[in-house]
Design a protein around this motif. Sequence first.
Motif, PDB file in Angstrom:
ATOM      1  N   ALA A  85      16.308   3.891 -16.204  1.00  0.00           N
ATOM      2  CA  ALA A  85      17.722   3.974 -15.828  1.00  0.00           C
ATOM      3  C   ALA A  85      17.934   4.971 -14.685  1.00  0.00           C
ATOM      4  O   ALA A  85      18.732   4.724 -13.781  1.00  0.00           O
ATOM      5  CB  ALA A  85      18.569   4.369 -17.027  1.00  0.00           C
ATOM      6  N   GLU A  86      17.229   6.089 -14.713  1.00  0.00           N
ATOM      7  CA  GLU A  86      17.369   7.089 -13.645  1.00  0.00           C
ATOM      8  C   GLU A  86      16.765   6.582 -12.341  1.00  0.00           C
ATOM      9  O   GLU A  86      17.354   6.737 -11.273  1.00  0.00           O
ATOM     10  CB  GLU A  86      16.685   8.394 -14.044  1.00  0.00           C
ATOM     11  N   LEU A  87      15.594   5.962 -12.424  1.00  0.00           N
ATOM     12  CA  LEU A  87      14.942   5.444 -11.219  1.00  0.00           C
ATOM     13  C   LEU A  87      15.743   4.300 -10.601  1.00  0.00           C
ATOM     14  O   LEU A  87      15.734   4.110  -9.389  1.00  0.00           O
ATOM     15  CB  LEU A  87      13.522   4.979 -11.544  1.00  0.00           C
ATOM     16  N   ASP A  88      16.445   3.561 -11.432  1.00  0.00           N
ATOM     17  CA  ASP A  88      17.263   2.445 -10.963  1.00  0.00           C
ATOM     18  C   ASP A  88      18.379   2.924 -10.039  1.00  0.00           C
ATOM     19  O   ASP A  88      18.865   2.164  -9.203  1.00  0.00           O
ATOM     20  CB  ASP A  88      17.842   1.706 -12.165  1.00  0.00           C
ATOM     21  N   GLN A  89      18.785   4.164 -10.146  1.00  0.00           N
ATOM     22  CA  GLN A  89      19.865   4.712  -9.323  1.00  0.00           C
ATOM     23  C   GLN A  89      19.412   5.091  -7.921  1.00  0.00           C
ATOM     24  O   GLN A  89      20.228   5.364  -7.052  1.00  0.00           O
ATOM     25  CB  GLN A  89      20.478   5.945 -10.004  1.00  0.00           C
ATOM     26  N   LEU A  90      18.115   5.110  -7.674  1.00  0.00           N
ATOM     27  CA  LEU A  90      17.595   5.489  -6.356  1.00  0.00           C
ATOM     28  C   LEU A  90      17.861   4.386  -5.338  1.00  0.00           C
ATOM     29  O   LEU A  90      17.941   3.213  -5.692  1.00  0.00           O
ATOM     30  CB  LEU A  90      16.087   5.753  -6.440  1.00  0.00           C
TER      31      LEU A  90
END
Length: 143
Positions: A85-90
């Motif tokens: 989920a965090e990497l998806d925001q990049l």
Amino acid sequence: MRDWTPDWLPDLTEAERRGARLLALLLLLGTAHDLWRAHTPRFTPEFAGTASADTIGTPDAASHPDPTSAAAPAPILDLNTAGVAELDQLPGIGPVLAGRIVEHRRRHGRFRNIDELLSVPGIGPRLLERLRPAVRATADRTP
């Protein structure tokens, strides 16, 4: 009425001639579209803040900031601890590519440096350069 077909071209039926004309028209349209795309600038987020000739002298978002959209700079993500989920925001990373990064980390261990992202399928040099300011790879912290 004389047929316009040159001697070196085989005799074609009327349906074949129509098909050849349609094919030639489609090739011409495709070439025109490719030329148009090559000469038309695309909108990219990195140029979103620059002023064009038709907007100079007009008020913009920079001169009148919206207090509700005061975005703090995004924190730098650690490749070794960030989840899907965090990497998806990049920028440039979707859920599939984020999953590949996590899977690569699971299979091959921690990232020692950011350049190791190049070994993840789907990440090339251009995407790596877009990600470089937003990510880091911390050293292994075993006690």
